[in-house]
Scaffold this motif. Sequence first.
Motif, PDB file in Angstrom:
ATOM      1  N   THR A 168       1.994  40.672 -10.026  1.00  0.00           N
ATOM      2  CA  THR A 168       3.229  40.081  -9.893  1.00  0.00           C
ATOM      3  C   THR A 168       3.211  38.553 -10.503  1.00  0.00           C
ATOM      4  O   THR A 168       4.329  38.375 -11.212  1.00  0.00           O
ATOM      5  CB  THR A 168       3.618  39.929  -8.393  1.00  0.00           C
ATOM      6  N   LEU A 169       2.101  37.860 -10.256  1.00  0.00           N
ATOM      7  CA  LEU A 169       2.071  36.624 -10.600  1.00  0.00           C
ATOM      8  C   LEU A 169       2.085  36.566 -12.354  1.00  0.00           C
ATOM      9  O   LEU A 169       2.644  35.683 -13.079  1.00  0.00           O
ATOM     10  CB  LEU A 169       0.859  35.715 -10.242  1.00  0.00           C
ATOM     11  N   ARG A 170       1.236  37.432 -12.664  1.00  0.00           N
ATOM     12  CA  ARG A 170       1.078  37.613 -14.313  1.00  0.00           C
ATOM     13  C   ARG A 170       2.288  38.264 -14.987  1.00  0.00           C
ATOM     14  O   ARG A 170       2.604  37.705 -16.022  1.00  0.00           O
ATOM     15  CB  ARG A 170      -0.133  38.390 -14.794  1.00  0.00           C
ATOM     16  N   PRO A 172       6.237  38.541 -13.529  1.00  0.00           N
ATOM     17  CA  PRO A 172       7.243  38.396 -12.512  1.00  0.00           C
ATOM     18  C   PRO A 172       8.308  39.678 -12.545  1.00  0.00           C
ATOM     19  O   PRO A 172       9.072  39.768 -11.453  1.00  0.00           O
ATOM     20  CB  PRO A 172       7.955  37.184 -12.747  1.00  0.00           C
ATOM     21  N   LEU A 231       6.219  34.583  -3.432  1.00  0.00           N
ATOM     22  CA  LEU A 231       6.114  35.119  -4.633  1.00  0.00           C
ATOM     23  C   LEU A 231       7.388  35.607  -5.262  1.00  0.00           C
ATOM     24  O   LEU A 231       7.735  35.826  -6.415  1.00  0.00           O
ATOM     25  CB  LEU A 231       5.151  36.408  -4.769  1.00  0.00           C
ATOM     26  N   VAL A 234       8.963  33.248  -7.586  1.00  0.00           N
ATOM     27  CA  VAL A 234       8.223  33.091  -9.176  1.00  0.00           C
ATOM     28  C   VAL A 234       8.977  34.126  -9.828  1.00  0.00           C
ATOM     29  O   VAL A 234       8.779  35.273  -9.867  1.00  0.00           O
ATOM     30  CB  VAL A 234       6.853  33.477  -8.777  1.00  0.00           C
ATOM     31  N   GLN A 237       6.923  33.263 -15.705  1.00  0.00           N
ATOM     32  CA  GLN A 237       5.673  33.369 -16.120  1.00  0.00           C
ATOM     33  C   GLN A 237       5.248  31.972 -16.464  1.00  0.00           C
ATOM     34  O   GLN A 237       5.770  31.280 -17.443  1.00  0.00           O
ATOM     35  CB  GLN A 237       5.354  34.606 -17.167  1.00  0.00           C
ATOM     36  N   GLY A 241       0.558  30.446 -12.942  1.00  0.00           N
ATOM     37  CA  GLY A 241       0.493  31.853 -12.033  1.00  0.00           C
ATOM     38  C   GLY A 241      -0.618  32.599 -12.524  1.00  0.00           C
ATOM     39  O   GLY A 241      -1.246  33.291 -11.523  1.00  0.00           O
ATOM     40  N   ALA A 245      -3.126  34.067 -10.139  1.00  0.00           N
ATOM     41  CA  ALA A 245      -3.605  35.466 -10.087  1.00  0.00           C
ATOM     42  C   ALA A 245      -5.144  35.721 -10.051  1.00  0.00           C
ATOM     43  O   ALA A 245      -5.687  36.823  -9.662  1.00  0.00           O
ATOM     44  CB  ALA A 245      -2.808  36.188 -11.307  1.00  0.00           C
ATOM     45  N   ILE A 293       4.626  28.541  -6.372  1.00  0.00           N
ATOM     46  CA  ILE A 293       3.062  28.798  -6.598  1.00  0.00           C
ATOM     47  C   ILE A 293       2.001  27.728  -5.920  1.00  0.00           C
ATOM     48  O   ILE A 293       1.128  28.434  -5.123  1.00  0.00           O
ATOM     49  CB  ILE A 293       2.789  28.528  -8.203  1.00  0.00           C
ATOM     50  N   VAL A 296       2.324  29.182  -2.196  1.00  0.00           N
ATOM     51  CA  VAL A 296       1.334  30.314  -2.095  1.00  0.00           C
ATOM     52  C   VAL A 296      -0.058  29.886  -2.063  1.00  0.00           C
ATOM     53  O   VAL A 296      -1.028  30.290  -1.242  1.00  0.00           O
ATOM     54  CB  VAL A 296       1.556  31.214  -3.424  1.00  0.00           C
TER      55      VAL A 296
END
Length: 328
Positions: A168-170, A172, A231, A234, A237, A241, A245, A293, A296
Amino acid sequence: MGFRVIKTAAATLLSILLAAAAGIPNAQSAGLLAILGVETTRKRSLRTITARFSASLVGLLIGCSLFAVLGFHYWVLGLYVLFGFPLIVKSGFKEGIVTSSVILFRVFGQAELTLHVLLQQIELLIIGLGSAGLVNLIYMPQATGVISGIRKEVDGYFSVIFKQMATTLRDPSYIWDGKELIGANAAIQRGLTAATRELENHVIHPDEAWNVYFYMRKEQLESIQNMLQLLSQVYRQLPHGGMVADLFDQLSGDVLAEEYTGRTERLLAGVEQEFQQMELPSTREEFEVRSAILQVCRELALYLKIAKQHKVPVEIKPAKRLLRGRSN
């Protein structure tokens, strides 16, 4: 056929044989008392037997008083239920209402109040409940293998969840159904139930390692849910992130490791230092995403802190070795 049924059958037969050998009339009543005394754990069995025995003594006192004053009539039994049951409950022996009724109805059936009759009922209680307690104390099935399997299931769910968070972070725009969260929560609840049952089976020197483990995972799952909420904010990208990740990729492996590695914690410290050296956001949109982020990362630090608080030295006991091995 469950093991509890086998234990109940053994306790019933033993109690009837002992009662018959003692010359107690209607020895099968001892079997009924044994059936009522068999429980799923040793500690619960001791509590139940104590409550049933005490309730029977209270019931005998109340019932025999009524019989002595009013005689042996069916309507007197109704009075006993009307007044005796609330008194037994108020005495704190609610579990023993049925047992006390069995004993009192035996006295009613013999229609006489003598010391011999009363001693027979007490002897019957000792034989019936004692047989149930003896069978429970002799053997209870060990649930260590079942609990270990649940632990592996929880760890597997956590590993997948961290992989999904990294994805998800890489990206969105990636959509995840979150079914592993539901599975992890259900497995943790089953683990807590099994661990509590196993703890109650150890009357002397109980080992709380499994309870500690599953309560730790319950706390960590709440932390994971907080991270997932962050998340959701976010929506763009960023290089930040991708760095975080990498942390979740590392954690997805650490959570399956045999020992607490601390690698994720060290990587997190490095990432936070690198964040501090980066230039400030140039747009409001970048500020919002970078802020989410960073939060997180702080929630991830809390997750790791929970693990370290519950980490147990590996030398103490094999069961606790497992706990330490799942502290990430």
